[in-house]
Structure formats: structure tokens, C-alpha cells
Scaffold this active site. Sequence first.
Site, PDB file in Angstrom:
ATOM      1  N   SER A 147       1.649  -7.843   1.221  1.00  0.00           N
ATOM      2  CA  SER A 147       1.270  -6.877   2.250  1.00  0.00           C
ATOM      3  C   SER A 147      -0.173  -6.464   2.004  1.00  0.00           C
ATOM      4  CB  SER A 147       2.177  -5.643   2.185  1.00  0.00           C
ATOM      5  OG  SER A 147       1.677  -4.593   2.996  1.00  0.00           O
ATOM      6  N   TYR A 160       5.397   2.248  -2.059  1.00  0.00           N
ATOM      7  CA  TYR A 160       5.293   0.903  -1.489  1.00  0.00           C
ATOM      8  C   TYR A 160       4.015   0.206  -1.920  1.00  0.00           C
ATOM      9  CZ  TYR A 160       5.451  -2.816   2.032  1.00  0.00           C
ATOM     10  OH  TYR A 160       5.479  -4.034   2.665  1.00  0.00           O
TER      11      TYR A 160
END
Length: 262
Positions: A147, A160
Site C-alpha cells: 500500500s 495500518y
Amino acid sequence: MPGVADVSSSGPRPLPGSGRTAVVTGASSGIGAATAERLAAEGFDVVLGARRMDRLTALAGRIGARALPLDVTDPASVEAFAAELPQVDVLVNNAGGAFDATPVAEADLDSWARTYEVNVLGTVRLTKALLPALRASGAGDVLFVGSTAGLVSYEGGASYTAAKHGVHTLAGTLRLELVAEPVRVIEIAPGMVRTEEFSLNRTGSKEKADAVYRGVREPLVAEDVADCIAWALTRPHHVNVDLLVVRPRAQAAQHKVHRETD
């Protein structure tokens, strides 16, 4: 014409993935499901792994793949999954997710542990289990779905971003360790992708999830990321795509998103 070979009788070219077995984790929805479908279309023998077998079985039947139960956070599940796979040429480490959007001062450590367990430890666990088969293939691929959160930090995303920074470092370290072996290590790092579950799982409500994408004309969709994954995996095996960052045009950076107003 004399001297010109007739290639018409040679038949159609084989699909890029013909004869190769590709494992896709987190394949019950979103990027994982889209990747499984795309790789099947490219000729790969696809093996789907996830916890929700109802979804997995339906997808496998539709695309001609094999579905096996897999919980990457459970060592016994990973061991049983790996035992069912005598051949593995490609591993797409897609299983992951975000489960909160709270600042560090209000951190829910259970959420942090869950995020790290799924995104990092689960990925290491399965990669370790399948590396012998990937090495034995003679032309293996380990692909990490990372990501842009693994490259840039942002407020409210610490659990995250920490986990995805871990995935990014894992990919880089593994590439160094396997440089003398016939295994490529690839990382695809998407930015804003609108899927049915990611933001819903993170925010806990459909209203909040919808707000993430409000005004963004064309966020990426799962099929866009699957297209990048398929492209990277079907390059000649001496070509390694170390890191491919892909964002929608409306997202110039993590904090720079163009939103249209009504």
C-alpha cells in the site's frame, strides 16, 4: 512465398500463465478476488485461499480455480494449506486489512495486534511455508500487495501504516536474501482503491466508508490493481518489478486528493 516461414499452422500462442500455479490469498473479495479472476484468464492454474469458503467456492466455480480454506493467522491452517500444494510457481500475498482509524494517543492495542498479525506475521508465515515450492519451480514469484500506506505515514492511520511499512520492508529484505535464487520478489503498492469491504472494516459504518471516497471522481477499483499484478507476473522472468505504486489520477499524494463538489 519461398523463404518465408508459414507460422499460421503453429496454432494460437499459449496464455502467459499456462502451466503455472498461482496462489492468491484473501481471495474471497476485493483485490484478491479480482486478481484470481484475472490470473485465471491469463492461463494460470489458480488456487484461492481465504476463510470464507462460501464466497471462495462460488468464485472458484465461476473461474475454474481451486478453493482451499486458509487463515494466515493460524499456523495449523497455513501448514494444512501448504500440504495441499505440491507445485507453487506464484504466491500473491494479498490477505490483509485495516481495522481502525484512531490516533496513537487513543490506540486500541488489540486492533494493532490484529492488524499486524494479518498483514505482517500472516504474510511471513505463508511465504515461509511456500518458499520451498517456489524455489523448486525454477522460476518462482512472490508478490506482496502492499500500500502507499507502507511508504508514507498519515494521521489516524498508525496501526495500518506501521503494518504496511512492515510489508514493504519484508519485500525488500526478501529480495536481497533471494537475489542468487530463481525467485522474483515484487511489490504492488496501491493508493486509494474503492472495494466493498476495506473502508467499511476500517471505519465500522457504511456512512463513514462512503465519505472516504466522496467527491473523488474515479478512485481505483480492484480490477485496476489486478491488472497491475497480472502485468508484473507475466513479464519475462529476468525482469523484476521491485515496486509499482499505483494511484487514481485524482490522488497526487497521500494527502492530496481532488474532490469535486456538487
